[in-house]
Design a protein around this motif. Structure first.
Motif, PDB file in Angstrom:
ATOM      1  N   LYS A  71       6.118  13.212  -1.871  1.00 61.06           N
ATOM      2  CA  LYS A  71       6.963  11.979  -1.573  1.00 61.06           C
ATOM      3  C   LYS A  71       5.988  10.831  -1.580  1.00 61.06           C
ATOM      4  CE  LYS A  71      10.357   9.782   1.256  1.00 61.06           C
ATOM      5  NZ  LYS A  71      11.063   9.643   2.395  1.00 61.06           N
ATOM      6  N   THR A  72       6.530   9.565  -2.171  1.00 59.91           N
ATOM      7  CA  THR A  72       5.673   8.506  -1.944  1.00 59.91           C
ATOM      8  C   THR A  72       5.993   7.799  -0.749  1.00 59.91           C
ATOM      9  OG1 THR A  72       5.629   8.485  -4.379  1.00 59.91           O
ATOM     10  CG2 THR A  72       5.005   6.312  -3.161  1.00 59.91           C
ATOM     11  N   LEU A  73       5.226   7.367  -0.046  1.00 59.15           N
ATOM     12  CA  LEU A  73       5.180   6.656   1.180  1.00 59.15           C
ATOM     13  C   LEU A  73       4.596   5.120   1.083  1.00 59.15           C
ATOM     14  CD1 LEU A  73       4.158   9.260   3.739  1.00 59.15           C
ATOM     15  CD2 LEU A  73       6.729   8.894   3.227  1.00 59.15           C
TER      16      LEU A  73
ATOM     17  N   GLN B  29      -1.243   2.220   7.026  1.00 61.31           N
ATOM     18  CA  GLN B  29      -1.826   3.406   6.130  1.00 61.31           C
ATOM     19  C   GLN B  29      -2.917   4.123   6.727  1.00 61.31           C
ATOM     20  OE1 GLN B  29      -2.875   2.603   2.007  1.00 61.31           O
ATOM     21  NE2 GLN B  29      -2.472   4.659   1.285  1.00 61.31           N
ATOM     22  N   ASP B  30      -3.968   3.466   7.256  1.00 62.94           N
ATOM     23  CA  ASP B  30      -4.871   4.164   8.009  1.00 62.94           C
ATOM     24  C   ASP B  30      -4.411   4.976   9.215  1.00 62.94           C
ATOM     25  OD1 ASP B  30      -6.851   3.241   6.001  1.00 62.94           O
ATOM     26  OD2 ASP B  30      -7.634   1.443   7.084  1.00 62.94           O
ATOM     27  N   THR B  31      -3.471   4.086   9.968  1.00 65.87           N
ATOM     28  CA  THR B  31      -3.177   4.741  11.130  1.00 65.87           C
ATOM     29  C   THR B  31      -2.435   5.965  10.661  1.00 65.87           C
ATOM     30  OG1 THR B  31      -3.103   2.686  12.366  1.00 65.87           O
ATOM     31  CG2 THR B  31      -1.627   4.467  13.055  1.00 65.87           C
ATOM     32  N   PHE B  32      -1.522   5.961   9.907  1.00 66.95           N
ATOM     33  CA  PHE B  32      -0.766   7.068   9.157  1.00 66.95           C
ATOM     34  C   PHE B  32      -1.543   8.362   9.003  1.00 66.95           C
ATOM     35  CE2 PHE B  32       0.920   9.872   5.721  1.00 66.95           C
ATOM     36  CZ  PHE B  32       2.129  10.184   6.617  1.00 66.95           C
ATOM     37  N   LEU B  33      -2.773   7.987   8.038  1.00 62.44           N
ATOM     38  CA  LEU B  33      -3.824   9.207   7.958  1.00 62.44           C
ATOM     39  C   LEU B  33      -4.391   9.879   9.153  1.00 62.44           C
ATOM     40  CD1 LEU B  33      -5.117   7.310   4.750  1.00 62.44           C
ATOM     41  CD2 LEU B  33      -3.824   9.570   4.847  1.00 62.44           C
ATOM     42  N   GLU B  34      -4.475   9.181  10.277  1.00 65.21           N
ATOM     43  CA  GLU B  34      -5.090   9.622  11.394  1.00 65.21           C
ATOM     44  C   GLU B  34      -4.123  11.126  11.920  1.00 65.21           C
ATOM     45  OE1 GLU B  34      -5.815   6.620  14.034  1.00 65.21           O
ATOM     46  OE2 GLU B  34      -7.093   5.695  12.982  1.00 65.21           O
ATOM     47  N   ASP B  35      -2.916  10.801  11.802  1.00 64.71           N
ATOM     48  CA  ASP B  35      -1.803  11.993  12.425  1.00 64.71           C
ATOM     49  C   ASP B  35      -0.474  11.899  11.570  1.00 64.71           C
ATOM     50  OD1 ASP B  35      -0.573  13.854  13.658  1.00 64.71           O
ATOM     51  OD2 ASP B  35      -0.649  12.879  15.489  1.00 64.71           O
TER      52      ASP B  35
ATOM     53  N   PRO C 226       0.861  -1.284  -0.036  1.00 70.69           N
ATOM     54  CA  PRO C 226      -0.111   0.005   0.036  1.00 70.69           C
ATOM     55  C   PRO C 226       0.821   1.310  -0.158  1.00 70.69           C
ATOM     56  CG  PRO C 226      -0.572  -1.426   1.566  1.00 70.69           C
ATOM     57  CD  PRO C 226       0.647  -1.968   1.358  1.00 70.69           C
ATOM     58  N   ASN C 227       0.497   2.287  -0.791  1.00 70.35           N
ATOM     59  CA  ASN C 227       1.373   3.376  -0.885  1.00 70.35           C
ATOM     60  C   ASN C 227       0.462   4.774  -1.149  1.00 70.35           C
ATOM     61  OD1 ASN C 227       1.267   4.100  -3.909  1.00 70.35           O
ATOM     62  ND2 ASN C 227       1.859   1.959  -3.879  1.00 70.35           N
ATOM     63  N   MET C 228       1.090   5.730  -0.773  1.00 65.19           N
ATOM     64  CA  MET C 228       0.367   7.090  -1.237  1.00 65.19           C
ATOM     65  C   MET C 228       1.364   8.263  -1.279  1.00 65.19           C
ATOM     66  SD  MET C 228      -0.942   8.101   2.770  1.00 65.19           S
ATOM     67  CE  MET C 228      -1.373   9.849   2.110  1.00 65.19           C
ATOM     68  N   GLU C 229       0.819   9.418  -2.004  1.00 66.62           N
ATOM     69  CA  GLU C 229       1.640  10.611  -1.958  1.00 66.62           C
ATOM     70  C   GLU C 229       1.429  11.497  -1.022  1.00 66.62           C
ATOM     71  OE1 GLU C 229       4.154  11.704  -4.338  1.00 66.62           O
ATOM     72  OE2 GLU C 229       3.627   9.533  -5.330  1.00 66.62           O
TER      73      GLU C 229
END
Length: 60
Positions: free
Chosen positions: A28-30, A38-44, A21-24
């Protein structure tokens, strides 16, 4: 030699970037070891990019 990334949430090395799973984020691509990270990252996002966050365990 293969390129590896590290999940910013779990700290795990990601070997298969083609299926991870990845996102910009801020240009930067993470890459993440699992969708949960990925869901946890999007929270903060700033918390995980600050370098001071402790890594989450048991993400799978």
């Amino acid at each position: 030699m293969a390129h590896h990334e590290t999940c910013p949430v779990s700290g795990l090395q990601i070997d298969d970037l083609a299926t991870a799973p990845n996102m910009e984020y801020e240009g930067k691509t993470l890459y993440f070891c699992c969708p949960s990270c990925q869901d946890t990252f999007l929270e903060d996002p700033d918390h995980y990019l600050s370098g001071s966050a402790s890594h989450k365990s048991g993400c799978h």
